[in-house]
Scaffold this active site. Structure first.
Site, PDB file in Angstrom:
ATOM      1  N   GLN A 198       0.803  -1.213   0.000  1.00  0.00           N
ATOM      2  CA  GLN A 198       0.000   0.000   0.000  1.00  0.00           C
ATOM      3  C   GLN A 198       0.844   1.274   0.000  1.00  0.00           C
ATOM      4  O   GLN A 198       0.403   2.316  -0.466  1.00  0.00           O
ATOM      5  CB  GLN A 198      -0.956   0.000   1.190  1.00  0.00           C
ATOM      6  CG  GLN A 198      -1.981  -1.138   1.154  1.00  0.00           C
ATOM      7  CD  GLN A 198      -2.911  -1.045  -0.039  1.00  0.00           C
ATOM      8  OE1 GLN A 198      -3.609  -0.063  -0.204  1.00  0.00           O
ATOM      9  NE2 GLN A 198      -2.900  -2.060  -0.894  1.00  0.00           N
ATOM     10  N   ASP A 255      -9.854   4.070 -15.109  1.00  0.00           N
ATOM     11  CA  ASP A 255      -9.602   4.434 -16.505  1.00  0.00           C
ATOM     12  C   ASP A 255      -8.378   3.687 -17.021  1.00  0.00           C
ATOM     13  O   ASP A 255      -8.367   3.198 -18.160  1.00  0.00           O
ATOM     14  CB  ASP A 255      -9.387   5.938 -16.634  1.00  0.00           C
ATOM     15  CG  ASP A 255     -10.631   6.727 -16.288  1.00  0.00           C
ATOM     16  OD1 ASP A 255     -11.738   6.255 -16.618  1.00  0.00           O
ATOM     17  OD2 ASP A 255     -10.501   7.812 -15.707  1.00  0.00           O
TER      18      ASP A 255
END
Length: 173
Positions: free
Chosen positions: A157, A168
């Site tokens: 992370q 996208d």
């Protein structure tokens, strides 16, 4: 969160852009089309024109649900385009909202994907593919008659700088 200025998008007019012969000639040359659901807020008639062209010419037309509010407040134009969609993308929140708006009566993303795949479709030469991402959880996709779960690679992370645009980028391959 994301702040966007949609001023240019809101100035779009089908008759001043898509309907120009020089622009339509470029559209006709394409083999695959991708349109974000956000464009339903501006020019659903442009989406329909491209979608019908794709269907009539057996080209691939794909679309993204883009945001929950599209299914909630632009359901009518969304459902006019849906019969032409060969590949539908969305995330788990968009999928759940879409399912609620269509009365699917399930929260199960795999079941929502299958029900979405089975919605009426104009071009019957190819079955609709539905792909729903779920963040760090498995990506759900309809493949033929099955719903397949694709695991998401686990990454540290601390390597994630910003998730804006992740969907996208995923859709773009």
């Amino acid at each position: 969160s994301l702040v966007a200025n949609l001023a240019a998008a809101n100035c779009y007019k089908k008759e001043k852009h898509l309907d120009l012969d020089s622009n339509w000639e470029l559209v006709k040359k394409a083999k695959v089309y991708y349109i974000a659901g956000f464009f339903l807020t501006v020019s659903p008639e442009s989406i329909l024109k491209v979608a019908k062209h794709a269907s009539d010419n057996n080209k691939i037309f794909s679309m993204n649900l883009s945001a929950p509010f599209i299914s909630q407040f632009f359901k009518e134009p969304l459902m006019k385009v849906m019969p032409y969609v060969d590949i539908l993308f969305g995330n788990e929140t968009e999928a759940a909202t879409f399912a609620k708006e269509l009365g699917f009566e399930t929260d199960d993303i795999a079941e929502i994907a299958k029900k979405t795949q089975n919605l009426p479709k104009e071009n019957t030469k190819r079955q609709r593919v539905v792909v729903f991402t779920q963040g760090k959880d498995d990506t759900v996709a309809t493949v033929g008659e099955r719903v397949t779960m694709f695991p998401v690679l686990d990454i540290d992370q601390s390597n994630i700088v910003d998730t804006n645009g992740a969907g996208d980028a995923f859709v773009g391959g």
